[in-house]
Design a protein around this motif. Structure first.
Motif, PDB file in Angstrom:
ATOM      1  N   LEU A 175       0.969  -1.573  -0.463  1.00  0.00           N
ATOM      2  CA  LEU A 175       0.187  -0.014   0.134  1.00  0.00           C
ATOM      3  C   LEU A 175       1.015   1.041   0.013  1.00  0.00           C
ATOM      4  CD1 LEU A 175      -2.870  -0.804   2.533  1.00  0.00           C
ATOM      5  CD2 LEU A 175      -3.017  -0.717  -0.462  1.00  0.00           C
ATOM      6  N   LEU A 176       2.089   1.537   0.982  1.00  0.00           N
ATOM      7  CA  LEU A 176       2.671   2.154   0.668  1.00  0.00           C
ATOM      8  C   LEU A 176       2.878   2.522  -0.700  1.00  0.00           C
ATOM      9  CD1 LEU A 176       4.954   1.449   3.976  1.00  0.00           C
ATOM     10  CD2 LEU A 176       3.756   3.643   3.542  1.00  0.00           C
ATOM     11  N   LYS A 177       3.935   1.765  -1.395  1.00  0.00           N
ATOM     12  CA  LYS A 177       4.295   1.676  -3.254  1.00  0.00           C
ATOM     13  C   LYS A 177       2.773   2.018  -3.866  1.00  0.00           C
ATOM     14  CE  LYS A 177       6.953  -1.682  -5.138  1.00  0.00           C
ATOM     15  NZ  LYS A 177       7.250  -2.684  -4.749  1.00  0.00           N
ATOM     16  N   ALA A 178       1.481   1.440  -3.627  1.00  0.00           N
ATOM     17  CA  ALA A 178       0.401   1.699  -4.336  1.00  0.00           C
ATOM     18  C   ALA A 178       0.288   3.298  -3.937  1.00  0.00           C
ATOM     19  CB  ALA A 178      -0.452   1.169  -3.947  1.00  0.00           C
ATOM     20  N   THR A 179       0.057   4.422  -3.425  1.00  0.00           N
ATOM     21  CA  THR A 179       0.116   5.214  -2.941  1.00  0.00           C
ATOM     22  C   THR A 179       1.122   6.459  -3.223  1.00  0.00           C
ATOM     23  OG1 THR A 179       0.755   4.927  -0.295  1.00  0.00           O
ATOM     24  CG2 THR A 179      -1.347   4.807  -0.646  1.00  0.00           C
ATOM     25  N   GLN A 180       1.541   6.076  -4.316  1.00  0.00           N
ATOM     26  CA  GLN A 180       3.308   6.711  -4.238  1.00  0.00           C
ATOM     27  C   GLN A 180       3.680   6.914  -5.741  1.00  0.00           C
ATOM     28  OE1 GLN A 180       6.854   5.329  -2.757  1.00  0.00           O
ATOM     29  NE2 GLN A 180       7.766   4.130  -4.473  1.00  0.00           N
ATOM     30  N   GLY A 181       3.970   8.150  -6.369  1.00  0.00           N
ATOM     31  CA  GLY A 181       3.481   8.753  -7.520  1.00  0.00           C
ATOM     32  C   GLY A 181       4.382   7.871  -8.652  1.00  0.00           C
ATOM     33  N   GLU A 182       5.636   8.333  -9.633  1.00  0.00           N
ATOM     34  CA  GLU A 182       6.499   8.276 -10.481  1.00  0.00           C
ATOM     35  C   GLU A 182       7.955   9.368  -9.384  1.00  0.00           C
ATOM     36  OE1 GLU A 182       8.510   5.583 -13.444  1.00  0.00           O
ATOM     37  OE2 GLU A 182       6.975   6.059 -12.576  1.00  0.00           O
ATOM     38  N   ALA A 183       7.172  10.616  -9.339  1.00  0.00           N
ATOM     39  CA  ALA A 183       7.813  11.231  -8.849  1.00  0.00           C
ATOM     40  C   ALA A 183       8.716  10.817  -7.118  1.00  0.00           C
ATOM     41  CB  ALA A 183       7.249  12.826  -8.279  1.00  0.00           C
ATOM     42  N   ILE A 184       7.014  10.365  -6.112  1.00  0.00           N
ATOM     43  CA  ILE A 184       7.685  10.068  -5.317  1.00  0.00           C
ATOM     44  C   ILE A 184       8.572   8.861  -5.136  1.00  0.00           C
ATOM     45  CG2 ILE A 184       6.962   9.548  -2.777  1.00  0.00           C
ATOM     46  CD1 ILE A 184       5.983  12.451  -3.508  1.00  0.00           C
ATOM     47  N   ARG A 185       8.316   8.260  -6.048  1.00  0.00           N
ATOM     48  CA  ARG A 185       9.337   6.612  -5.927  1.00  0.00           C
ATOM     49  C   ARG A 185      10.925   7.109  -6.644  1.00  0.00           C
ATOM     50  NH1 ARG A 185       7.927   1.600 -10.687  1.00  0.00           N
ATOM     51  NH2 ARG A 185       8.430   3.019 -11.827  1.00  0.00           N
ATOM     52  N   ASN A 186      10.592   7.963  -7.597  1.00  0.00           N
ATOM     53  CA  ASN A 186      12.390   8.793  -7.953  1.00  0.00           C
ATOM     54  C   ASN A 186      13.087   9.080  -6.785  1.00  0.00           C
ATOM     55  OD1 ASN A 186      11.389   7.378 -10.645  1.00  0.00           O
ATOM     56  ND2 ASN A 186      11.280   9.330 -11.179  1.00  0.00           N
ATOM     57  N   TYR A 187      11.873   9.847  -5.975  1.00  0.00           N
ATOM     58  CA  TYR A 187      12.479  10.107  -4.726  1.00  0.00           C
ATOM     59  C   TYR A 187      13.441   9.330  -3.807  1.00  0.00           C
ATOM     60  CZ  TYR A 187      13.011  12.726  -0.990  1.00  0.00           C
ATOM     61  OH  TYR A 187      13.682  13.954   0.540  1.00  0.00           O
ATOM     62  N   TYR A 188      12.426   8.159  -4.268  1.00  0.00           N
ATOM     63  CA  TYR A 188      13.610   7.077  -2.384  1.00  0.00           C
ATOM     64  C   TYR A 188      14.123   6.446  -3.401  1.00  0.00           C
ATOM     65  CZ  TYR A 188       9.143   7.821   0.356  1.00  0.00           C
ATOM     66  OH  TYR A 188       8.675   8.108   1.479  1.00  0.00           O
ATOM     67  N   HIS A 189      14.082   5.941  -4.637  1.00  0.00           N
ATOM     68  CA  HIS A 189      15.378   5.213  -5.421  1.00  0.00           C
ATOM     69  C   HIS A 189      16.543   6.574  -5.138  1.00  0.00           C
ATOM     70  CE1 HIS A 189      12.810   2.742  -7.998  1.00  0.00           C
ATOM     71  NE2 HIS A 189      12.839   2.667  -7.101  1.00  0.00           N
ATOM     72  N   ASP A 190      16.604   7.772  -5.321  1.00  0.00           N
ATOM     73  CA  ASP A 190      17.706   9.155  -4.877  1.00  0.00           C
ATOM     74  C   ASP A 190      18.092   8.810  -3.728  1.00  0.00           C
ATOM     75  OD1 ASP A 190      17.600   8.934  -7.585  1.00  0.00           O
ATOM     76  OD2 ASP A 190      16.766  10.772  -8.034  1.00  0.00           O
ATOM     77  N   MET A 191      17.072   9.484  -3.156  1.00  0.00           N
ATOM     78  CA  MET A 191      17.421   9.943  -1.375  1.00  0.00           C
ATOM     79  C   MET A 191      17.265   8.770  -0.118  1.00  0.00           C
ATOM     80  SD  MET A 191      17.866  12.965  -2.573  1.00  0.00           S
ATOM     81  CE  MET A 191      17.950  13.604  -3.988  1.00  0.00           C
TER      82      MET A 191
END
Length: 561
Positions: free
Chosen positions: A373-389
């Protein structure tokens, strides 16, 4: 410490709207994710109870019917028109952090959603036969009351048998039994052509047996597994050992906690893990199974860590740094899943106040939020943020190099706490994708045995120090450096995480001979995506995937070979 002690100096980073969204994401977690998670957990629990109410005979009959559906579905595929085979599981449901963008290309879905039953618990043979979507919470709930357990029980409830076999699974008992896949006795696989086979280490499919681990489901569809059971007792007697000093000293204290230098096997505990809280402090925990009678003796302390209001386990263990070494008894099943409620320490980032007593007491029963659900409630920008930060990586390194790995993480990522968990890496009759260092059996370093080299999972999960301080941090570059370090030091990177490896580097880290042999022999080429392209970061177009399959014999692995 060595010259790796000082972290890199980095300039300040300018914040964007994503930083503020992530900072206040707890609002969505509180009002959306947690209530839905609790509802789903309850419904899943009811489903497990319904499954357990059926006889083993009925479960096996349903299993056979579902396998027949999978075989029928595979045989319906037109290789010329349909895409490569994937499961019908939605991308966001997977627990791993790797982008499952391979499902964005055209693909042929096979539904395995019904494969979540325990088919048999054989007390005489000490074998559990289970379907691939059985999770750790489900299997421990069924076996522990019988004083039985899987030899390796991964900590988080939601982790499934299929994911732990095809991917990666470890626990505090892996220094005795190896990784999760090492405890499997037999695999039941539906091959590309629709044939159902049973692979063991000594039958005609022994090559497939050794190739399945780390293959990410790219050799066939796993429909059942027979897994080793061990006898257990009602409690875990856990000793918390504080260690202070530089990172090499902490590493040595960790090694000494479970691998006696004199080789006395009677000193080896049933469970072990370490947590490094900062560059100078860590706590090592060693556990042995204990009976109910021993735990309840006068003067012994029992800690029911599974209660919703209890302090998060990693913070409870940290108290040993102030109070010194201490011992307590924890109910066995609660110990197995000690990190579930706070997702190790990721819960602190998701809910900054989640560890406070008032929250634990009032709302702790809602924890943890489901990762899906944490993954389902994040968009592309949030997902990329977590990959970088953000960093969620496991570095599997030889035990004698743990100190070097800790120093590298401190310098390049500065992530704390760091999780340490040892595991045997067996020398198999056939060389698998991951394998011990050549000649380890002659070196016989601390922890090694004749048949296995001792490795350690250095778990790096949290926001890096530079990110917490508002400094620039290039997550992709840090992962590339980590992967390069692992290749140079005989280490491995589990592919549930984000990977930056190109194909040539991938096959420098892993050995592909057996895997490629089985891909051809069992006709997986052209039916299932290769393990590299399934693990590769970023979107996979249908054209890219098909071209990779057609050029299979000219892959970068062949060039490296």
């Amino acid at each position: 410490m060595s010259d790796l002690q000082a972290p890199l100096v980095r300039p300040k980073r300018k914040k964007t709207w994503v930083d503020y969204f992530v900072k206040f994401r707890w609002i969505i977690v509180i009002f959306v994710v947690l209530p839905i998670s609790a509802t789903l957990y309850f419904l899943i629990y009811l489903g497990d109870i319904w499954s357990e109410s059926k006889s083993y005979e009925k479960r096996r009959k349903e299993h056979d019917q579902n396998v027949a559906k999978v075989i029928k579905r595979l045989k319906e595929r037109d290789a010329a028109k349909d895409g490569l085979v994937c499961t019908a599981r939605k991308p966001w449901i997977a627990v791993g952090m790797r982008n499952v963008d391979y499902k964005r290309a055209r693909h042929f879905e096979v539904d395995l959603g019904e494969f979540r039953n325990i088919l048999e618990i054989n007390k005489e043979k000490m074998i559990a036969r289970v379907e691939p979507l059985v999770n750790m919470g489900q299997i421990s709930r069924a076996t522990v009351p019988m004083n039985l357990s899987l030899a390796v029980v991964a900590e988080l409830d939601d982790l499934t048998v299929g994911g732990l076999i095809n991917g990666y699974g470890i626990e505090g008992s892996s220094h005795l039994y190896g990784l999760f896949a090492d405890t499997v006795v037999a695999y039941e696989i539906v091959l590309a052509g629709g044939e159902l086979v049973r692979a063991t280490k000594d039958n005609e499919y022994s090559d497939l047996f050794y190739a399945i681990p780390w293959s990410q489901g790219t050799l066939g569809l796993l429909v059942a597994a027979e897994i080793k059971l061990i006898p257990v007792k009602e409690y875990m007697r856990l000793t918390y050992i504080p260690v202070k000093g530089d990172l090499q000293t902490l590493a040595q204290g960790y090694m000494d906690s479970f691998a006696p230098k004199d080789g006395d096997t009677s000193k080896i505990p049933d469970f072990v893990e370490g947590m490094v809280y900062n560059p100078t402090e860590g706590v090592m925990m060693v556990g042995t199974y204990a009976s109910k009678e021993e735990a309840k003796k006068k003067g012994n302390k029992i800690n029911n860590v599974g209660w919703w209001f209890k302090p998060w386990f990693y913070q409870h263990a940290q108290t040993a740094l102030k109070k010194g070494e201490f011992v307590e008894y924890i109910p066995t099943r609660e110990y197995y899943h000690r990190h579930t409620r706070c997702l190790y320490w990721e819960g602190k980032l998701i809910l900054p106040f989640g560890d406070q007593f008032w929250f634990r007491f009032l709302f702790g029963w809602l924890m943890p939020p489901k990762v899906s659900l944490l993954k389902a409630t994040q968009g592309e920008a949030i997902r990329n943020y977590y990959h970088d930060m953000h960093v969620i990586q496991d570095m599997l390194v030889p035990l004698y190099k743990v100190g070097d790995a800790l120093e590298w993480v401190h310098r390049e990522m500065e992530v704390y706490p760091i999780w340490l968990c040892p595991h045997k890496l067996y020398k198999a009759p056939i060389k698998q994708q991951i394998y011990p260092e050549p000649g380890f059996e002659y070196e016989r370093r601390q922890g090694d045995t004749e048949d296995a080299q001792m490795y350690t999972d250095v778990g790096v999960y949290y926001a890096p120090g530079p990110v917490l301080r508002g400094e620039e941090f290039d997550g992709s570059e840090a992962v590339r450096k980590m992967e390069k370090w692992l290749i140079e030091n005989g280490g491995f990177q589990p592919q549930y995480a984000v990977s930056e490896l190109d194909e040539k580097s991938f096959w420098r880290m892993f050995d592909g001979d057996l895997y490629e042999h089985c891909r051809k022999k069992y006709r997986a080429v052209g039916t299932f995506m290769s393990v590299y392209y399934k693990s590769k970061k970023g979107r996979k177009t249908e054209k890219e995937v098909r071209e990779a399959e057609q050029a299979h014999l000219e892959t970068a692995y062949a060039e490296a070979d």
